[in-house]
Design a protein around this motif. Structure first.
Motif, PDB file in Angstrom:
ATOM      1  N   ASP A   1       0.839  -1.194   0.000  1.00  0.00           N
ATOM      2  CA  ASP A   1       0.000   0.000   0.000  1.00  0.00           C
ATOM      3  C   ASP A   1       0.873   1.243   0.000  1.00  0.00           C
ATOM      4  OD1 ASP A   1       0.751   0.773   2.614  1.00  0.00           O
ATOM      5  OD2 ASP A   1      -0.886  -0.366   3.515  1.00  0.00           O
ATOM      6  N   LYS A   2       0.251   2.392  -0.120  1.00  0.00           N
ATOM      7  CA  LYS A   2       0.981   3.646  -0.306  1.00  0.00           C
ATOM      8  C   LYS A   2       1.986   3.897   0.820  1.00  0.00           C
ATOM      9  CE  LYS A   2       0.040   8.620  -0.828  1.00  0.00           C
ATOM     10  NZ  LYS A   2       0.654   9.078   0.440  1.00  0.00           N
TER      11      LYS A   2
ATOM     12  N   PHE B   1       7.508   4.128   2.783  1.00  0.00           N
ATOM     13  CA  PHE B   1       8.516   3.801   3.791  1.00  0.00           C
ATOM     14  C   PHE B   1       9.681   3.046   3.147  1.00  0.00           C
ATOM     15  CE2 PHE B   1      10.165   0.419   6.625  1.00  0.00           C
ATOM     16  CZ  PHE B   1      10.932   1.226   7.444  1.00  0.00           C
ATOM     17  N   TYR B   2       9.379   2.102   2.265  1.00  0.00           N
ATOM     18  CA  TYR B   2      10.436   1.363   1.564  1.00  0.00           C
ATOM     19  C   TYR B   2      11.341   2.331   0.794  1.00  0.00           C
ATOM     20  CZ  TYR B   2      12.639  -1.619  -1.975  1.00  0.00           C
ATOM     21  OH  TYR B   2      13.532  -2.244  -2.790  1.00  0.00           O
ATOM     22  N   ALA B   3      10.730   3.303   0.125  1.00  0.00           N
ATOM     23  CA  ALA B   3      11.519   4.281  -0.630  1.00  0.00           C
ATOM     24  C   ALA B   3      12.350   5.156   0.304  1.00  0.00           C
ATOM     25  CB  ALA B   3      10.584   5.150  -1.473  1.00  0.00           C
TER      26      ALA B   3
ATOM     27  N   MET C   1      21.617  -1.506  -8.678  1.00  0.00           N
ATOM     28  CA  MET C   1      20.409  -2.198  -8.274  1.00  0.00           C
ATOM     29  C   MET C   1      19.896  -1.628  -6.958  1.00  0.00           C
ATOM     30  SD  MET C   1      20.079  -4.185 -10.780  1.00  0.00           S
ATOM     31  CE  MET C   1      18.709  -5.185 -10.201  1.00  0.00           C
ATOM     32  N   PRO C   2      18.617  -1.802  -6.662  1.00  0.00           N
ATOM     33  CA  PRO C   2      18.070  -1.316  -5.387  1.00  0.00           C
ATOM     34  C   PRO C   2      18.800  -1.928  -4.198  1.00  0.00           C
ATOM     35  CG  PRO C   2      16.306  -1.955  -6.899  1.00  0.00           C
ATOM     36  CD  PRO C   2      17.583  -2.421  -7.519  1.00  0.00           C
ATOM     37  N   VAL C   3      18.927  -1.144  -3.138  1.00  0.00           N
ATOM     38  CA  VAL C   3      19.615  -1.648  -1.947  1.00  0.00           C
ATOM     39  C   VAL C   3      18.717  -2.568  -1.134  1.00  0.00           C
ATOM     40  CG1 VAL C   3      21.174   0.313  -1.734  1.00  0.00           C
ATOM     41  CG2 VAL C   3      18.923   0.401  -0.627  1.00  0.00           C
TER      42      VAL C   3
END
Length: 420
Positions: A38-39, A44-46, A62-64
């Motif tokens: 969800d948003k 939070f992940y970002a 690549m993403p951490v």
């Protein structure tokens, strides 16, 4: 300071962190497919990814981090879970009922070599709703790292509302940012400690075939000790109307319909998800006086009239001298005229034997020791303080699902720890 070497090698093969969350199915989603985060989870992940990137100085393309989402097959998730340096579960009530989350938790906590388990309190969860032992205080990096600063008010808001609550409160945007930085610091530290030959070469286990770590939820033990006179050992002149053959027969409140307070308290504990054991203070004395290790939290129910007995007062004073935050004290004040008449004297006796308990802790804890005047107030304070004692006990006990830490010799090796 950052490691002089590039952190690129922690990138795709070994994500810094694996974000585990309980998905909220959207209307019309395909059941076999994991819903999008969800948003708030996605943001939070970002935010965490950005802070980890900043702290680590990584130049990896690549993403951490890794978060499960539509378009990523199970093999990708299995590989990320087996190679990530830290596991960041967003803990909520829903999290512990999600089978995928239970399998991910099991897969991470049972793999070898281990990584860092960094639970994040997303929304408040009572202790008895947690089927695994988990400390939900804001993560703290291991020594010798100096933890990034977090205000005391932020820690209080985090414990009260969770990170989701902080995100929703626009007045505390700085508090949310402090928490993200602290979590990121722990993530970066785990990645730097986890480097070693063969880390990214581990063979991933199929997550779908793992057991659900949350499938079996045993009741949490709770000791309930009663310190009160019995009918044959009353203070001089004390009415016997509130007492029975033993301390556990004590009935301080008139509206308990002939049921002892100990029995009512045990029933309330069972309703809260505890497995209570009721005993006298004498039976619990080895634990309450620190001579044996506890196997769970405790509640001590105290009748201040018992303090007329010098021996009882001496033992209670010895208990008060110890630092036992996993024991909460409740002092019901009987609703008979004699108790009301002697309330000042009884309060003075309490101050004499329990000065530490009456001076420290939260206001609700101090008030519970000073005196509880009716059954409604007793029930309310028991429900809150029993859970608080359980949380205190879990915070001092070794986490059963926490991977074993490295030896001191191993921990001194490797890169300089993450600092902000």
């Amino acid at each position: 300071m950052h490691d002089s070497r590039s952190d690129a090698d922690v990138g795709d093969a070994s994500p810094y962190f694996f974000l585990s969350y309980a998905a909220t199915p959207a209307p019309g989603h395909v059941p076999a497919e994991r819903p999008l985060p969800d948003k708030n989870v996605a943001e939070f992940y970002a935010d965490l990814s950005a802070e980890v990137t900043r702290m680590s100085g990584t130049r990896a393309r690549m993403p951490v981090g890794y978060v499960e989402a539509p378009g990523r097959d199970r093999a990708q998730t299995d590989r990320a879970l087996s190679r990530c340096h830290s596991f960041v579960p967003l803990v909520s009530r829903r999290y512990f009922t999600d089978t995928d989350c239970g399998r991910q938790w099991y897969g991470f906590t049972h793999r070898s070599p281990a990584g860092a388990l960094l639970p994040v309190l997303w929304t408040p969860v009572p202790t008895t709703a947690r089927p695994v032992v988990v400390d939900l205080e804001l993560p703290v990096p291991q020594p010798p790292a100096t933890a990034t600063e977090v205000d005391p008010q932020t820690l209080e808001l985090y414990a009260q509302d969770g990170l989701y609550g902080l995100r929703q409160d626009t007045d505390h945007a700085a508090a949310y940012a402090q928490c993200v930085r602290r979590i990121a610091q722990c993530v970066v530290q785990a990645a730097r400690r986890g480097r070693g030959p063969g880390w990214a070469a581990r063979e991933p286990a199929p997550t779908a075939e793992l057991p659900d770590a949350f499938a079996i939820s045993p009741l949490h033990p709770l000791g309930i000790a009663v310190l009160a006179p019995d009918i044959d050992h009353l203070p001089p002149g004390r009415s016997d109307v509130k007492y029975g053959r033993g301390p556990r027969d004590w009935q301080p409140f008139s509206d308990t319909l002939g049921t002892s307070l100990a029995e009512r308290t045990a029933g309330l504990a069972r309703n809260l998800g505890f497995a209570p054991t009721v005993c006298t203070f004498e039976q619990a004395e080895p634990v309450l006086l620190g001579r044996t290790q506890p196997t769970g939290p405790w509640v001590l129910i105290l009748d201040p009239w018992v303090l007329h007995d010098p021996r009882a007062a001496e033992r209670l004073a010895a208990f008060d001298a110890l630092d036992l935050p996993w024991v909460t004290v409740l002092t019901p004040l009987a609703d008979d005229p004699q108790t009301r008449e002697h309330q000042g004297e009884l309060a003075a006796r309490l101050r004499a034997v329990l000065p530490r308990r009456l001076a420290r802790g939260r206001a609700i804890q101090r008030a519970a020791v000073a005196g509880i005047e009716n059954i409604e107030a007793f029930n309310s304070r028991f429900m809150e303080l029993a859970d608080s004692a359980a949380q205190r006990y879990l915070s001092r006990a070794p986490l059963a699902s926490q991977p074993r830490s490295s030896s001191p010799h191993t921990e001194q090796q490797g890169d300089q720890e993450a600092q902000s």
